[in-house]
Design an enzyme around this catalytic site. Structure first.
Site, PDB file in Angstrom:
ATOM      1  N   HIS A 297      -1.169   6.921  46.845  1.00  0.00           N
ATOM      2  CA  HIS A 297      -1.427   6.251  48.125  1.00  0.00           C
ATOM      3  C   HIS A 297      -0.740   7.025  49.252  1.00  0.00           C
ATOM      4  CE1 HIS A 297       2.405   3.451  48.360  1.00  0.00           C
ATOM      5  NE2 HIS A 297       2.715   4.688  48.116  1.00  0.00           N
TER       6      HIS A 297
ATOM      7  N   CYS B  13       5.925   9.373  53.329  1.00  0.00           N
ATOM      8  CA  CYS B  13       4.916   8.446  52.779  1.00  0.00           C
ATOM      9  C   CYS B  13       3.583   8.565  53.508  1.00  0.00           C
ATOM     10  CB  CYS B  13       5.409   7.006  52.868  1.00  0.00           C
ATOM     11  SG  CYS B  13       6.816   6.698  51.809  1.00  0.00           S
TER      12      CYS B  13
ATOM     13  N   HIS C 203       0.564  10.762  47.849  1.00  0.00           N
ATOM     14  CA  HIS C 203       1.626  10.986  46.857  1.00  0.00           C
ATOM     15  C   HIS C 203       1.475   9.912  45.794  1.00  0.00           C
ATOM     16  CE1 HIS C 203       3.314   7.958  49.577  1.00  0.00           C
ATOM     17  NE2 HIS C 203       3.944   7.509  48.515  1.00  0.00           N
TER      18      HIS C 203
ATOM     19  N   HIS D  95       2.865   7.357  42.370  1.00  0.00           N
ATOM     20  CA  HIS D  95       3.954   6.573  41.769  1.00  0.00           C
ATOM     21  C   HIS D  95       3.543   6.141  40.372  1.00  0.00           C
ATOM     22  CE1 HIS D  95       6.174   6.060  45.540  1.00  0.00           C
ATOM     23  NE2 HIS D  95       5.024   5.760  46.136  1.00  0.00           N
TER      24      HIS D  95
ATOM     25  N   ASP E  34      -5.410   1.937  38.024  1.00  0.00           N
ATOM     26  CA  ASP E  34      -4.874   3.090  37.294  1.00  0.00           C
ATOM     27  C   ASP E  34      -5.620   4.386  37.617  1.00  0.00           C
ATOM     28  OD1 ASP E  34      -3.030   4.215  35.500  1.00  0.00           O
ATOM     29  OD2 ASP E  34      -4.532   4.191  33.896  1.00  0.00           O
ATOM     30  N   HIS E  35      -4.848   5.418  37.968  1.00  0.00           N
ATOM     31  CA  HIS E  35      -5.388   6.739  38.319  1.00  0.00           C
ATOM     32  C   HIS E  35      -6.347   6.684  39.505  1.00  0.00           C
ATOM     33  CE1 HIS E  35      -3.458   7.742  34.578  1.00  0.00           C
ATOM     34  NE2 HIS E  35      -3.628   9.020  34.846  1.00  0.00           N
TER      35      HIS E  35
ATOM     36  N   GLU F 118       7.939   0.185  42.497  1.00  0.00           N
ATOM     37  CA  GLU F 118       7.332   1.431  42.975  1.00  0.00           C
ATOM     38  C   GLU F 118       8.188   2.639  42.605  1.00  0.00           C
ATOM     39  OE1 GLU F 118       5.013   2.418  47.018  1.00  0.00           O
ATOM     40  OE2 GLU F 118       7.125   1.931  47.303  1.00  0.00           O
TER      41      GLU F 118
HETATM   42 NI    NI Z   1       4.605   5.595  48.106  1.00  0.00          NI
END
Ligand code: NI
Length: 153
Positions: A32, A51, A57, A59, A97-98, A142
Protein backbone atom coordinates in the site's frame (compact mmCIF):
# COMPACT_ATOMS: atom_id res chain seq x y z
CA UNK A 1 -29.56 -24.06 59.16
CA UNK A 2 -28.44 -20.46 58.57
CA UNK A 3 -27.78 -19.40 54.98
CA UNK A 4 -24.56 -17.52 54.57
CA UNK A 5 -24.09 -14.84 51.95
CA UNK A 6 -20.93 -16.68 50.88
CA UNK A 7 -22.91 -19.83 49.97
CA UNK A 8 -25.35 -17.82 47.90
CA UNK A 9 -22.52 -16.10 46.05
CA UNK A 10 -20.77 -19.44 45.34
CA UNK A 11 -23.96 -20.94 43.90
CA UNK A 12 -24.66 -17.82 41.86
CA UNK A 13 -21.16 -17.82 40.37
CA UNK A 14 -21.35 -21.54 39.49
CA UNK A 15 -24.67 -21.13 37.69
CA UNK A 16 -23.74 -17.95 35.90
CA UNK A 17 -22.86 -18.44 32.24
CA UNK A 18 -19.23 -17.73 31.63
CA UNK A 19 -18.23 -15.43 28.80
CA UNK A 20 -15.13 -16.51 26.92
CA UNK A 21 -13.15 -14.66 24.24
CA UNK A 22 -11.72 -16.76 21.40
CA UNK A 23 -9.25 -15.48 18.81
CA UNK A 24 -8.13 -16.64 15.40
CA UNK A 25 -5.02 -15.20 13.78
CA UNK A 26 -4.62 -15.03 10.00
CA UNK A 27 -1.75 -13.52 8.07
CA UNK A 28 -1.48 -11.82 4.70
CA UNK A 29 1.11 -9.87 2.74
CA UNK A 30 0.13 -6.75 0.87
CA UNK A 31 1.38 -3.47 -0.55
CA UNK A 32 0.00 0.00 0.00
CA UNK A 33 0.91 3.64 0.12
CA UNK A 34 -0.56 6.41 2.21
CA UNK A 35 -1.26 9.21 -0.21
CA UNK A 36 -3.97 11.87 -0.26
CA UNK A 37 -4.79 12.81 -3.87
CA UNK A 38 -6.07 16.22 -2.74
CA UNK A 39 -2.56 17.14 -1.60
CA UNK A 40 0.62 17.83 -3.58
CA UNK A 41 3.46 15.31 -3.72
CA UNK A 42 5.41 17.54 -1.32
CA UNK A 43 2.52 17.78 1.14
CA UNK A 44 2.09 14.02 1.07
CA UNK A 45 5.77 13.49 1.66
CA UNK A 46 5.80 16.01 4.49
CA UNK A 47 2.92 14.25 6.27
CA UNK A 48 3.26 10.55 5.39
CA UNK A 49 7.02 10.41 4.78
CA UNK A 50 8.24 7.16 3.21
CA UNK A 51 4.71 5.71 3.44
CA UNK A 52 3.71 7.98 0.54
CA UNK A 53 6.37 6.54 -1.84
CA UNK A 54 4.72 6.36 -5.27
CA UNK A 55 6.03 2.83 -5.89
CA UNK A 56 4.28 1.55 -2.75
CA UNK A 57 5.74 -0.60 0.06
CA UNK A 58 4.77 -3.90 1.64
CA UNK A 59 3.92 -5.35 5.04
CA UNK A 60 3.45 -8.80 6.51
CA UNK A 61 0.13 -8.13 8.21
CA UNK A 62 -1.28 -10.15 11.10
CA UNK A 63 -5.03 -10.06 11.65
CA UNK A 64 -6.59 -11.15 14.96
CA UNK A 65 -10.34 -11.74 15.06
CA UNK A 66 -11.84 -12.16 18.55
CA UNK A 67 -15.31 -13.58 19.22
CA UNK A 68 -17.07 -13.22 22.56
CA UNK A 69 -19.57 -15.81 23.72
CA UNK A 70 -20.62 -18.69 25.93
CA UNK A 71 -19.36 -22.21 25.20
CA UNK A 72 -22.07 -24.43 23.73
CA UNK A 73 -22.62 -27.29 26.23
CA UNK A 74 -22.67 -29.89 23.44
CA UNK A 75 -19.44 -28.82 21.70
CA UNK A 76 -17.58 -26.96 24.44
CA UNK A 77 -17.01 -24.22 21.88
CA UNK A 78 -18.10 -20.63 21.45
CA UNK A 79 -17.57 -20.94 17.69
CA UNK A 80 -15.67 -23.66 15.87
CA UNK A 81 -12.28 -22.05 15.15
CA UNK A 82 -12.00 -24.10 11.94
CA UNK A 83 -15.17 -22.42 10.73
CA UNK A 84 -14.00 -18.98 11.87
CA UNK A 85 -10.73 -19.54 10.01
CA UNK A 86 -12.64 -20.35 6.82
CA UNK A 87 -14.91 -17.30 7.12
CA UNK A 88 -11.91 -14.98 7.64
CA UNK A 89 -10.02 -16.52 4.73
CA UNK A 90 -12.91 -16.50 2.28
CA UNK A 91 -14.19 -13.02 2.93
CA UNK A 92 -11.09 -11.12 4.10
CA UNK A 93 -7.56 -12.47 3.79
CA UNK A 94 -7.99 -14.07 0.36
CA UNK A 95 -9.16 -10.65 -0.86
CA UNK A 96 -6.11 -8.90 0.62
CA UNK A 97 -3.23 -11.35 0.24
CA UNK A 98 -0.59 -10.31 -2.33
CA UNK A 99 -2.73 -7.35 -3.38
CA UNK A 100 -2.14 -3.67 -3.79
CA UNK A 101 -4.52 -2.29 -1.15
CA UNK A 102 -4.88 1.06 -2.95
CA UNK A 103 -5.92 -0.51 -6.24
CA UNK A 104 -6.98 -4.15 -6.10
CA UNK A 105 -9.45 -4.62 -3.25
CA UNK A 106 -13.13 -3.82 -3.93
CA UNK A 107 -14.02 -3.29 -0.25
CA UNK A 108 -11.20 -0.73 0.17
CA UNK A 109 -11.91 1.14 -3.07
CA UNK A 110 -11.67 4.93 -2.72
CA UNK A 111 -10.37 4.64 0.85
CA UNK A 112 -6.99 5.45 2.39
CA UNK A 113 -5.68 1.93 3.08
CA UNK A 114 -4.43 2.70 6.59
CA UNK A 115 -4.71 -0.02 9.24
CA UNK A 116 -7.40 2.11 10.96
CA UNK A 117 -9.61 2.02 7.86
CA UNK A 118 -8.89 -1.64 7.16
CA UNK A 119 -10.01 -2.88 10.60
CA UNK A 120 -13.32 -1.01 10.32
CA UNK A 121 -13.95 -2.52 6.86
CA UNK A 122 -13.05 -5.99 8.11
CA UNK A 123 -15.43 -5.59 11.06
CA UNK A 124 -18.32 -4.71 8.73
CA UNK A 125 -17.61 -7.79 6.61
CA UNK A 126 -17.23 -10.27 9.48
CA UNK A 127 -19.79 -9.10 12.06
CA UNK A 128 -22.84 -10.42 10.16
CA UNK A 129 -21.13 -13.79 9.58
CA UNK A 130 -20.55 -14.71 13.23
CA UNK A 131 -23.13 -17.37 14.05
CA UNK A 132 -22.42 -18.13 17.70
CA UNK A 133 -21.29 -15.42 20.04
CA UNK A 134 -20.55 -11.97 18.72
CA UNK A 135 -17.62 -10.17 17.18
CA UNK A 136 -15.62 -8.51 19.96
CA UNK A 137 -12.56 -7.03 18.25
CA UNK A 138 -10.45 -6.84 15.14
CA UNK A 139 -6.74 -6.27 15.64
CA UNK A 140 -4.36 -5.64 12.77
CA UNK A 141 -0.59 -5.62 13.20
CA UNK A 142 1.33 -3.76 10.52
CA UNK A 143 4.84 -3.74 11.98
CA UNK A 144 6.22 -5.07 15.23
CA UNK A 145 5.68 -1.63 16.75
CA UNK A 146 2.41 -0.54 15.12
CA UNK A 147 -1.02 -2.09 15.40
CA UNK A 148 -4.64 -1.01 15.70
CA UNK A 149 -7.72 -2.52 17.36
CA UNK A 150 -11.40 -1.94 16.68
CA UNK A 151 -14.29 -2.87 18.98
CA UNK A 152 -17.18 -1.86 16.75
CA UNK A 153 -17.78 1.50 18.41
NI1 NI B 1 2.72 0.97 5.34
Amino acid sequence: MPIFAGDFLMRYMAEKQKIVYITRRERFNAAHKLYNNKWSVEENEAFFGKCSNKYYHGHNFELFVTIKGIANPDTGMVMDLKKLKQVIKDSVTEQLDHKNLNEDVPFLKGMMPSIENIVVSVWDILAPQIENGQLHSIKLIETENNFVEYFGE
